[in-house]
Design a protein around this motif. Sequence first.
Motif, PDB file in Angstrom:
ATOM      1  N   ALA A 106       0.807  -1.216  -0.018  1.00 53.11           N
ATOM      2  CA  ALA A 106       0.038   0.237  -0.178  1.00 53.11           C
ATOM      3  C   ALA A 106       0.736   1.314  -0.007  1.00 53.11           C
ATOM      4  O   ALA A 106       0.669   2.257  -0.804  1.00 53.11           O
ATOM      5  N   GLU A 107       2.096   1.097   0.708  1.00 49.75           N
ATOM      6  CA  GLU A 107       3.137   2.362   0.881  1.00 49.75           C
ATOM      7  C   GLU A 107       3.566   2.816  -0.529  1.00 49.75           C
ATOM      8  O   GLU A 107       3.892   3.725  -0.812  1.00 49.75           O
ATOM      9  N   ASP A 108       3.447   1.851  -1.577  1.00 48.76           N
ATOM     10  CA  ASP A 108       3.892   2.382  -2.713  1.00 48.76           C
ATOM     11  C   ASP A 108       2.602   2.275  -3.799  1.00 48.76           C
ATOM     12  O   ASP A 108       3.022   2.395  -5.155  1.00 48.76           O
ATOM     13  N   PHE A 109       1.499   2.224  -3.485  1.00 49.86           N
ATOM     14  CA  PHE A 109       0.371   2.012  -4.168  1.00 49.86           C
ATOM     15  C   PHE A 109       0.503   0.969  -5.247  1.00 49.86           C
ATOM     16  O   PHE A 109       0.138   1.115  -6.527  1.00 49.86           O
ATOM     17  N   GLN A 186       8.537   4.633  -9.984  1.00 48.30           N
ATOM     18  CA  GLN A 186       7.394   5.168 -11.069  1.00 48.30           C
ATOM     19  C   GLN A 186       7.504   5.271 -12.439  1.00 48.30           C
ATOM     20  O   GLN A 186       6.595   5.604 -13.139  1.00 48.30           O
ATOM     21  N   GLY A 217      -5.966   5.528  -5.367  1.00 48.44           N
ATOM     22  CA  GLY A 217      -6.555   5.645  -4.233  1.00 48.44           C
ATOM     23  C   GLY A 217      -8.022   5.605  -4.622  1.00 48.44           C
ATOM     24  O   GLY A 217      -8.523   6.371  -5.502  1.00 48.44           O
ATOM     25  N   GLU A 220     -12.565   9.741  -2.285  1.00 48.26           N
ATOM     26  CA  GLU A 220     -13.270   9.977  -1.421  1.00 48.26           C
ATOM     27  C   GLU A 220     -14.687  10.322  -1.354  1.00 48.26           C
ATOM     28  O   GLU A 220     -15.709   9.714  -1.129  1.00 48.26           O
ATOM     29  N   THR A 284     -12.202  15.177  -3.934  1.00 53.34           N
ATOM     30  CA  THR A 284     -12.056  15.122  -2.522  1.00 53.34           C
ATOM     31  C   THR A 284     -12.963  16.299  -1.918  1.00 53.34           C
ATOM     32  O   THR A 284     -12.827  16.161  -0.578  1.00 53.34           O
ATOM     33  N   SER A 285     -13.632  17.001  -2.528  1.00 54.18           N
ATOM     34  CA  SER A 285     -14.572  17.984  -1.885  1.00 54.18           C
ATOM     35  C   SER A 285     -15.898  18.188  -2.665  1.00 54.18           C
ATOM     36  O   SER A 285     -15.976  17.886  -3.841  1.00 54.18           O
TER      37      SER A 285
ATOM     38  N   TYR B 240       6.356  11.420   0.878  1.00 52.90           N
ATOM     39  CA  TYR B 240       5.439  10.387   1.001  1.00 52.90           C
ATOM     40  C   TYR B 240       4.323  10.491   1.456  1.00 52.90           C
ATOM     41  O   TYR B 240       3.320   9.851   1.047  1.00 52.90           O
ATOM     42  N   MET B 243       1.886  12.124  -1.104  1.00 54.34           N
ATOM     43  CA  MET B 243       1.658  11.471  -2.222  1.00 54.34           C
ATOM     44  C   MET B 243       0.559  10.120  -1.562  1.00 54.34           C
ATOM     45  O   MET B 243      -0.146   9.673  -2.447  1.00 54.34           O
ATOM     46  N   GLY B 244       0.711   9.902  -0.599  1.00 57.17           N
ATOM     47  CA  GLY B 244      -0.327   8.642   0.135  1.00 57.17           C
ATOM     48  C   GLY B 244      -1.901   9.298   0.652  1.00 57.17           C
ATOM     49  O   GLY B 244      -2.762   8.569   0.808  1.00 57.17           O
ATOM     50  N   SER B 245      -1.866  10.804   0.525  1.00 60.95           N
ATOM     51  CA  SER B 245      -2.867  11.365   1.166  1.00 60.95           C
ATOM     52  C   SER B 245      -4.417  11.373   0.042  1.00 60.95           C
ATOM     53  O   SER B 245      -5.253  11.792   0.489  1.00 60.95           O
ATOM     54  N   GLY B 246      -3.910  11.043  -1.100  1.00 58.92           N
ATOM     55  CA  GLY B 246      -4.779  11.240  -2.313  1.00 58.92           C
ATOM     56  C   GLY B 246      -4.656  12.719  -2.906  1.00 58.92           C
ATOM     57  O   GLY B 246      -5.603  12.646  -3.809  1.00 58.92           O
ATOM     58  N   GLU B 291      -8.350  23.754  -0.674  1.00 60.71           N
ATOM     59  CA  GLU B 291      -8.275  22.580   0.342  1.00 60.71           C
ATOM     60  C   GLU B 291      -7.138  21.862   0.206  1.00 60.71           C
ATOM     61  O   GLU B 291      -6.599  21.493   1.248  1.00 60.71           O
ATOM     62  N   LEU B 349       8.187   4.871  -4.016  1.00 56.41           N
ATOM     63  CA  LEU B 349       7.881   6.011  -3.045  1.00 56.41           C
ATOM     64  C   LEU B 349       8.584   5.918  -1.767  1.00 56.41           C
ATOM     65  O   LEU B 349       8.944   6.555  -1.032  1.00 56.41           O
TER      66      LEU B 349
END
Lengths: 463, 463
Positions: A106-109, A186, A217, A220, A284-285, B240, B243-246, B291, B349
Amino acid sequence: MNYQPFSDKDLLFLKKLLGDDRVSTGASNLEIHSHDESFHSGYYPDVVVWPLTTEEVSTIVAYANQHLIPVTPWGVGTSLEGNPLCVYGGILVDFDRMDKIFAIRAEDFQVDVQAGVKYQDMNKILSRHGLFFAPDPGANATIGGMIGNNASGVRTVKYGGTRDNVAKLTVVLANGEVIRPGNLAQKSSSGYDLVHLIIGSEGTLGIVTEASLRLAGIPERFSAAVATFPTIRQATQAVYDIMGSGLGPAALELLDVSTVKVINTEANAGLEEDPTLFMEFTGTSDVALGEDVKLAETICKENGNTGFQSGVGREARNRLWENRHKAYEYIKRNNPGLDFMILDTAVPLSRYTEMVTFAVETIQKYGIKGYAFGHAGDGNLHLVLAGDFQDEDFCRKRDDANFEIVSQAISMGGTATGEHGIGIGKKKFMPMEHGKSLELMKQIKKMMDPNGILNPGKMVDPS
Amino acid sequence: MNYQPFSDKDLLFLKKLLGDDRVSTGASNLEIHSHDESFHSGYYPDVVVWPLTTEEVSTIVAYANQHLIPVTPWGVGTSLEGNPLCVYGGILVDFDRMDKIFAIRAEDFQVDVQAGVKYQDMNKILSRHGLFFAPDPGANATIGGMIGNNASGVRTVKYGGTRDNVAKLTVVLANGEVIRPGNLAQKSSSGYDLVHLIIGSEGTLGIVTEASLRLAGIPERFSAAVATFPTIRQATQAVYDIMGSGLGPAALELLDVSTVKVINTEANAGLEEDPTLFMEFTGTSDVALGEDVKLAETICKENGNTGFQSGVGREARNRLWENRHKAYEYIKRNNPGLDFMILDTAVPLSRYTEMVTFAVETIQKYGIKGYAFGHAGDGNLHLVLAGDFQDEDFCRKRDDANFEIVSQAISMGGTATGEHGIGIGKKKFMPMEHGKSLELMKQIKKMMDPNGILNPGKMVDPS
């Protein structure tokens, strides 16, 4: 090619390697593997094997190469052009039991899997990590099958196809040797791009046994919408305007009236029976999402849109996409006794309206019952032709219509297949589409598979 | 390979084909083409030619193949690994005059160009249509050079590299034959992926003369930000987490203190002299943008961020990216009398922090003056090593450090080159990175260029 008949000695070798329970020459097993979801059928393997590891596949392929026996990889048989059928018999390698997920990084998608993993099953597991593999062929295909055919689907307009989401492969070459092209970064500018050479080669250059896939991801927030139009031309014009507007829809699907009617009948969907767009936006919004949908609605209205239903909730949205995914299944179920050919052309976006119009008019000209739908956002059109494939007169019309429509797509700068692959059905269009490039493809095939044992009868014949 | 010496007869042939003014054996022309922007130099062509058309390139290559003369394509010489240098002399094909834009097909988000078009010049013209070619190597490279090296840059984290943005190519093969692989649709599952095989092959499999490129819409709104951290480790950890936050940044760049200092000195940039991230977000709505930036700031703060400057205006933002693009140039200018080697590894990553730390510690261990920066968002690290390349002792240290750092990247599942290509400098890492795949690469090279005339001495030697 001088293939050798599959012998008892060969069977003994396979049974010794895999054990009795992972080798079958039983009639029902051969029958199950003699056709995929297309109308191509009657191609029987001599034997079906179920390996567990890359090493076993390697041993099988090396043996087959030495003894000139065709080897054809099989995912789960959801392909639509006869891609995994044993045109020359031989060994069918069923990946059903090679369905391990080695690691979810998951840390590297990224995720590392065996080729027999089914993508819907995998995505269920990945969802716990907030991730998914984005190419979405609809059917619960295996990753190996998706790689073989460079599958794509409703999410490709945003995330790309299989080709755009693979980092690294494990491939068994024709001589049984195993290579692992690609890397986990990547990006890379190192060496020849063997990963892309293998993706979409339908097992004719090597057999993919493992893969490292790039993940996205899970968004949301999403907002789905259904828009209807008086004519199909207005619907496709709206597609073109949406794609040109800077909006980045996560899905943008076209359905003609016949397809909508079938979905209503089979799934009681209650859709207005007009040319229709299914679309989805993610973000995201809520504010940004709302603006996107409003802009899409404005564009639809400018194109004569009559009904626009947005803000569809999660459950209704899931039903929407399930109905879209099952459209081909519903069409089949709705026409008992008929046979089906599904077309799959893609053209530059600016020609999509013209392409859809041409295709619909062509089947009308031939008096063929048809259903048009497709991944409009990337110029991909599916057309299901329904009829009695025992009727020679019908088949001639069907083939003529198919030929005219595919030729038209190629002449527009498009392609004979957006996502279903060449398989058996599209091979005749290879010279028209690829011209002089075809000779190089043949040379590559000959070099990588000099005995022509890998999924023979597909893609290109060795030169 | 038994190359034939370039003779007066050969010169006569070229002059007859192209005219006196498009063929040169003059010392200054040979000198200009004997080095690129890297420290590799002293590789002189026998002759430089300036064709205007694919047909002329085809005639030149066919002749060279028949007479066993090396042919090396040259864009504008901004490459960083000696990629277009004539290791074995021969004919250098300069694409300077093949700079036509054939058609801007804005309606398909595509443009058709000759390979000699420079991408910054092209993007200026495309901007009138609200479009741009997204891969962004910084230097004003030619499209042919970008395709040859699969170039990428600060925008790749969002839009992909060159590899992800090419629809169709025109390629002159070693025997002079011209193929046009690919098509203009958004996607295809037809045939072997020759487009991707050619991209990144550095002119060793064929010479790209024309291309149809995919374009992106210029984002309506953007917001750039500069974030500083007490340590480089905290900065990379923030990368990192972002990039992982979306969040989908349109750029996410790392600069170490030395690089920031040089930018301040050379461009009077007034940056805080700490480990720094440059980032940019794009969108269609100010609210959504705001945002995104806020979330990025929160993540930075969680990683010990000391200064966060956002909402940078258009002019300041352009200066920011100009400074980033010119970092290497500034470093060179700031160190008169020294020579430079630029490293270019990429890793998954999750390993980026570790990679950057390892690289910085390695050059410290060897006492080498260095500058670290890179496209952090896709795990790409550049490290500039500065010193006196006449000093054998220094060169040994430089090469040892380079070897350790690149080996480390490969052992982490990464690559010897994220975007600069193999050229001369990275060839020695091909076996370590590609293992058994290298043999297949060699076979492909041998099949497509049996006489080894295409950019010899690069990538792989024919087997």
